[in-house]
Design an enzyme around this catalytic site. Sequence first.
Site, mmCIF file in Angstrom:
data_model
loop_
_atom_site.group_PDB
_atom_site.id
_atom_site.type_symbol
_atom_site.label_atom_id
_atom_site.label_comp_id
_atom_site.label_asym_id
_atom_site.label_seq_id
_atom_site.Cartn_x
_atom_site.Cartn_y
_atom_site.Cartn_z
ATOM 1 N N CYS A 121 0.823 -1.230 0.000
ATOM 2 C CA CYS A 121 0.000 0.000 0.000
ATOM 3 C C CYS A 121 0.845 1.262 0.000
ATOM 4 O O CYS A 121 0.365 2.331 -0.373
ATOM 5 C CB CYS A 121 -0.937 0.008 1.201
ATOM 6 S SG CYS A 121 -2.051 -1.385 1.158
ATOM 7 N N HIS A 270 -4.259 6.639 1.700
ATOM 8 C CA HIS A 270 -4.514 5.272 1.252
ATOM 9 C C HIS A 270 -5.880 4.812 1.752
ATOM 10 O O HIS A 270 -6.333 5.222 2.819
ATOM 11 C CB HIS A 270 -3.409 4.332 1.755
ATOM 12 C CG HIS A 270 -3.689 2.918 1.372
ATOM 13 N ND1 HIS A 270 -3.814 2.544 0.053
ATOM 14 C CD2 HIS A 270 -3.927 1.813 2.111
ATOM 15 C CE1 HIS A 270 -4.108 1.260 0.006
ATOM 16 N NE2 HIS A 270 -4.189 0.794 1.236
ATOM 17 N N ASN A 300 -10.002 -1.632 -1.382
ATOM 18 C CA ASN A 300 -8.578 -1.316 -1.236
ATOM 19 C C ASN A 300 -7.844 -1.775 -2.502
ATOM 20 O O ASN A 300 -7.755 -2.970 -2.767
ATOM 21 C CB ASN A 300 -8.037 -2.040 0.001
ATOM 22 C CG ASN A 300 -6.557 -1.781 0.256
ATOM 23 O OD1 ASN A 300 -5.890 -1.122 -0.531
ATOM 24 N ND2 ASN A 300 -6.056 -2.308 1.348
#
Length: 343
Positions: A121, A270, A300
């Site tokens: 990420c 994020h 995500n």
Amino acid sequence: MPNAYISGTGFYVPPRVVTNDDLANQYGIDTTDEWIYQRTGIKERRYADEGVSASDLALHASESAIERAGIDKRDIDLIILATLSPDHHFPGTGVHLQEKLGLCEGENATFVPALDVRNQCSGFLYGLATAASMIQAGTMHNVLLVGTEVHSAAIDFTSRGRTVTSLFGDGAGATVVSATEEDRGVRSWKLGADGRYAKALSLKIWDIAKRPYIPLDENGIGQMDPEMMYPFMNGKLVFRHAVERMIEVMSQVTREQDLCIDDIDLFVFHQANLRINEYIQKQIGAPAEKFVNNIGRYGNTTAATIPILLAEAEESGRLERGMKVAMVAFGSGFTWGCVLADW
Ligand code: ACO
């Protein structure tokens, strides 16, 4: 010393929409829309079809970023590609993107270098810090920086995997990072990692310390334990560390620039769980209107998340020249980072 700024953004998500209800009704996972939405803010995500890989999504996003940067693809000096779902174990996915972009074809082939970043990420921010440093050092003028993920190929579609599977989606975001003499661009960045938590969010898929590295049966056929094939996540531990590290790294970077939270115009965080971002937003006392989110629509998308957010914010007019933008991420590794830029 030239400045490094993002001269073009682009994104691509596969057309197939999979809602939370689809996970329950079509995939047969023991879950509900209410559980997923309340805990994470996710309503739906996109899945690539079989035959589509991370470099294919990256190609669409890159073409759009290159066009918006107003450069020719042959002006790219370096490709940096961040992913946790590479096309293959090796070679890196950046070379597949380079080939698909047509940069090794014909008389004008550039054979531009291609670098893969494996920081999950935080991968896009690790890539952005690298691109900016190379540009500021005067060695590069245009870096194509891409985050791309096809998670749907490697998550567990049984109820055993519901915690992780409900979180992830596929997509790609791309930026062109360019040199400029103008007073704008990346001002400061800070990256971090804590390898003590490497196993807390990981996909073991094989163990290179073992002989053979993939367990085989008596006929030499691979026998993969689901625990190795699919991601493992200690969700509560990730949540706690994400909150702490994202706040910490953002305050380090803003302090270094003599700024306070009120000076930031746009927070591009994020998107692992909307609840993480809402919690941080309240802790730092920033208004919700200064945050861009897309987790409800895409889940995500790991390394692709921040460049997708940037491209969407530009497209919708939320990201304007002169804005102070804080990009912040946390993920597997654990790894984290913050990049502060004047748009
Ligand atoms: N539907 C229904 N029930 C579920 C689901 C689901 N999708 N997922 C988990 N549950 C169940 C669990 O099985 C458990 O049931 P049990 O009590 O009978 O055992 C119960 O819900 C509670 O599970 P927890 O895992 O304790 O739930 P939690 O409240 O911690 O929420 C979540 C889980 C949403 C994943 C949260 O921990 C979180 O968001 N963590 C951070 C995730 C994150 O940031 N990941 C980063 C990934 S990015 C990268 O770098 C790859």
